[in-house]
Write a protein that holds these residues in place. Structure first.
Motif, mmCIF file in Angstrom:
data_model
loop_
_atom_site.group_PDB
_atom_site.id
_atom_site.type_symbol
_atom_site.label_atom_id
_atom_site.label_comp_id
_atom_site.label_asym_id
_atom_site.label_seq_id
_atom_site.Cartn_x
_atom_site.Cartn_y
_atom_site.Cartn_z
ATOM 1 N N THR A 166 75.638 19.157 23.187
ATOM 2 C CA THR A 166 75.617 17.738 23.504
ATOM 3 C C THR A 166 74.357 17.095 22.928
ATOM 4 O O THR A 166 73.416 17.784 22.531
ATOM 5 N N ILE A 167 74.333 15.780 22.897
ATOM 6 C CA ILE A 167 73.162 15.067 22.376
ATOM 7 C C ILE A 167 71.909 15.388 23.200
ATOM 8 O O ILE A 167 70.834 15.601 22.625
ATOM 9 N N PRO A 168 71.980 15.462 24.550
ATOM 10 C CA PRO A 168 70.786 15.872 25.306
ATOM 11 C C PRO A 168 70.305 17.274 24.959
ATOM 12 O O PRO A 168 69.119 17.578 25.095
ATOM 13 N N GLU A 169 71.209 18.153 24.507
ATOM 14 C CA GLU A 169 70.817 19.510 24.130
ATOM 15 C C GLU A 169 70.248 19.581 22.714
ATOM 16 O O GLU A 169 69.763 20.630 22.295
ATOM 17 N N GLY A 170 70.328 18.479 21.976
ATOM 18 C CA GLY A 170 69.857 18.482 20.596
ATOM 19 C C GLY A 170 70.967 18.348 19.576
ATOM 20 O O GLY A 170 70.721 18.410 18.371
ATOM 21 N N GLY A 171 72.214 18.180 20.034
ATOM 22 C CA GLY A 171 73.335 17.988 19.128
ATOM 23 C C GLY A 171 73.364 16.574 18.571
ATOM 24 O O GLY A 171 72.521 15.737 18.898
ATOM 25 N N ALA A 172 74.356 16.301 17.733
ATOM 26 C CA ALA A 172 74.435 14.982 17.099
ATOM 27 C C ALA A 172 75.877 14.695 16.704
ATOM 28 O O ALA A 172 76.704 15.603 16.585
ATOM 29 N N ILE A 173 76.163 13.417 16.520
ATOM 30 C CA ILE A 173 77.463 12.989 16.013
ATOM 31 C C ILE A 173 77.357 12.897 14.494
ATOM 32 O O ILE A 173 76.503 12.176 13.979
ATOM 33 N N PRO A 174 78.188 13.613 13.744
ATOM 34 C CA PRO A 174 78.087 13.571 12.276
ATOM 35 C C PRO A 174 78.543 12.227 11.721
ATOM 36 O O PRO A 174 79.042 11.363 12.448
ATOM 37 N N ASP A 175 78.371 12.046 10.421
ATOM 38 C CA ASP A 175 78.746 10.787 9.778
ATOM 39 C C ASP A 175 80.257 10.632 9.647
ATOM 40 O O ASP A 175 80.773 9.516 9.652
ATOM 41 N N LEU A 176 80.982 11.757 9.506
ATOM 42 C CA LEU A 176 82.424 11.714 9.282
ATOM 43 C C LEU A 176 83.149 12.527 10.341
ATOM 44 O O LEU A 176 82.637 13.550 10.814
#
Length: 246
Positions: A166-176
């Motif tokens: 998840t984003i709080p864990e350091g993940g991110a939403i990719p561009d595509l």
């Protein structure tokens, strides 16, 4: 000629001022580094607090699950409810038990969003039909380049291990999104794929004209080359993208 007292005084004053400014900038840089370290530490502490919460905490009234693997595998909450409809109890179960007879997902299936919030899969499907933000934190959940909405992940016994960080864990939403990534991969391997197809067709024609052992081995090699290209250059990259990114 010796410098005058006034020139020495001005020189010492300017030197002292430069040293003071240099010291100020150095301290400012150190303070910036310390602030960044403190910010990262606070982020990790917020996650650790969720790990330290007891099993019978206020999970039933919470929709924030920043570490889904810790929450569902270790804490195993049994009183978590969907905070959209306020009534559906969410169950961590197998995919076979979670799916209805027609193959659709039941109301009790938890669905995970990149921001760390969870809700019922049916409620989230209805929400995202008209919105592109998280219903709780209002973070916009779209892929930046293609503009498609982010796909939520179902939290089941089998699907939990496929959920990215998840984003709080350091993940991110990719561009595509994954479909647009697939299109890009197809375009990338298309030239090599067409060349492999031509080599396979030529090898097959040679084998049909003179079915010998050498021609058969060449045909098998061309077939293996084609399958390897499709698998390694396309399917493996798609699977990796699915596992690493939302």
């Amino acid at each position: 000629m010796l410098p005058s007292v006034e020139s020495l005084r001005l020189y010492l004053k300017s030197t002292t001022e430069r040293e003071r400014q240099q010291k100020y900038h150095n301290n400012e840089g150190q303070e910036g580094d310390e602030k960044e370290k403190t910010s990262r530490l606070k982020g990790w502490l917020s996650l650790i607090r969720h790990w330290l919460k007891p099993k019978d905490s206020e999970m039933a009234k919470s929709s924030f699950v920043p570490c889904p693997k810790v929450t569902f595998l270790i804490d195993k909450p049994d009183k978590i409810h969907c905070q959209i409809c306020k009534c559906t109890r969410l169950l961590f179960q197998s995919e076979e038990a979670a799916q209805e007879a027609d193959g659709s997902w039941g109301d009790s299936v938890p669905a995970m969003m990149p921001c760390g919030h969870v809700a019922g899969a049916a409620c989230l499907d209805a929400w995202f039909a008209d919105h592109d933000t998280c219903p709780f934190c209002r973070r916009r959940l779209v892929y930046r380049k293609c503009g498609h909405k982010v796909t939520t992940r179902h939290v089941t016994h089998e699907g939990l291990f496929l959920i990215p960080m998840t984003i709080p864990e350091g993940g991110a939403i990719p561009d595509l999104c994954i479909k647009c990534q697939q299109k890009g991969l197809i375009q990338t391997v298309n030239v090599r794929y067409q060349a492999c197809c031509r080599r396979f067709v030529n090898a097959r024609k040679r084998f049909q004209d003179s079915p010998g052992e050498v021609e058969l081995r060449a045909l098998v090699d061309r077939k293996s080359e084609l399958e390897r290209l499709v698998f390694e250059e396309y399917h493996v990259q798609v699977i990796n993208a699915w596992l690493r990114h939302w």
